[in-house]
Design a protein around this motif. Structure first.
Motif, mmCIF file in Angstrom:
data_model
loop_
_atom_site.group_PDB
_atom_site.id
_atom_site.type_symbol
_atom_site.label_atom_id
_atom_site.label_comp_id
_atom_site.label_asym_id
_atom_site.label_seq_id
_atom_site.Cartn_x
_atom_site.Cartn_y
_atom_site.Cartn_z
ATOM 1 N N LEU A 43 137.624 70.123 26.242
ATOM 2 C CA LEU A 43 136.079 70.605 26.747
ATOM 3 C C LEU A 43 136.175 72.297 26.836
ATOM 4 N N GLN A 44 137.175 72.428 27.589
ATOM 5 C CA GLN A 44 137.306 73.811 28.017
ATOM 6 C C GLN A 44 137.932 74.863 27.021
ATOM 7 N N GLU A 47 134.820 74.032 20.967
ATOM 8 C CA GLU A 47 133.214 73.282 21.192
ATOM 9 C C GLU A 47 133.155 71.880 20.492
ATOM 10 N N ILE A 51 131.026 63.276 21.597
ATOM 11 C CA ILE A 51 132.234 62.717 22.349
ATOM 12 C C ILE A 51 132.003 61.317 22.167
ATOM 13 N N ILE A 69 131.813 64.343 32.878
ATOM 14 C CA ILE A 69 131.209 65.304 31.952
ATOM 15 C C ILE A 69 129.690 65.239 32.348
ATOM 16 N N SER A 72 128.998 68.134 34.940
ATOM 17 C CA SER A 72 129.305 69.281 34.632
ATOM 18 C C SER A 72 127.644 70.087 34.024
ATOM 19 N N VAL A 74 128.220 72.683 32.223
ATOM 20 C CA VAL A 74 128.656 73.066 31.003
ATOM 21 C C VAL A 74 128.613 72.223 29.927
ATOM 22 N N TRP A 75 128.953 71.032 30.197
ATOM 23 C CA TRP A 75 129.217 70.030 28.936
ATOM 24 C C TRP A 75 128.373 68.863 29.056
ATOM 25 N N ASN A 76 127.330 68.820 29.894
ATOM 26 C CA ASN A 76 126.286 67.887 30.174
ATOM 27 C C ASN A 76 125.381 67.470 29.122
ATOM 28 N N VAL A 78 126.197 67.567 25.722
ATOM 29 C CA VAL A 78 126.923 67.243 24.525
ATOM 30 C C VAL A 78 127.047 65.596 24.488
#
Length: 137
Positions: A43-44, A47, A51, A69, A72, A74-76, A78
């Motif tokens: 994920l870092q 893109e 998931i 996840i 975060s 940044v990724w919440n 997805v």
């Protein structure tokens, strides 16, 4: 749908998932992870559009990864599909609390895998405005 991330430790399940997804959407790429650590590393770097998390893993479980996840910023956003062979009420409730988008029972038959994944992959995740957990078998 461009890039899928799938947390799965079983090679046979990966093979069937890969074969089915490529039959449904030939333009997608699939990135595989063996552990929560791998998921977070991927994920870092990449893109990811959707998931898929297996729940039952030898050293950990996908529900812990889901929680991480979602914590975060940044990724919440997805979409996360819990993809498990087991359909347990308490697992579904836990995944609902942790804001999984979908809980899918992993079919055993290849044709059922294709049918189930087609339903999941045809959903327009960009218009998702709330979290829902829907068992599909």
């Amino acid at each position: 749908m461009n890039t899928l991330l799938y947390l799965e430790d079983d090679d046979d399940d990966r093979f069937l998932f890969d074969k089915a997804v490529n039959e449904i959407v030939s333009s997608s790429s699939i990135v595989y992870a063996n552990s929560e650590f791998d998921v977070l590393q991927i994920l870092q770097k990449e893109e990811i559009d959707v998931i898929f998390l297996d729940i039952f893993l030898p050293a950990e479980n996908g529900m812990d990864c889901l929680k991480r996840i979602r914590a975060s910023s940044v990724w919440n956003h997805v979409p996360i599909i819990m993809y498990s062979a087991h359909l347990h009420t308490e697992w579904i409730e836990h995944c609902t609390r942790e804001k999984a988008n979908l809980y899918v029972q992993k079919p055993k038959d290849y044709n059922q895998i294709v049918t189930t994944l087609r339903k999941v992959l045809e959903y327009d995740w960009r218009v998702l405005n709330k979290f829902a957990v829907i068992p599909i078998s």
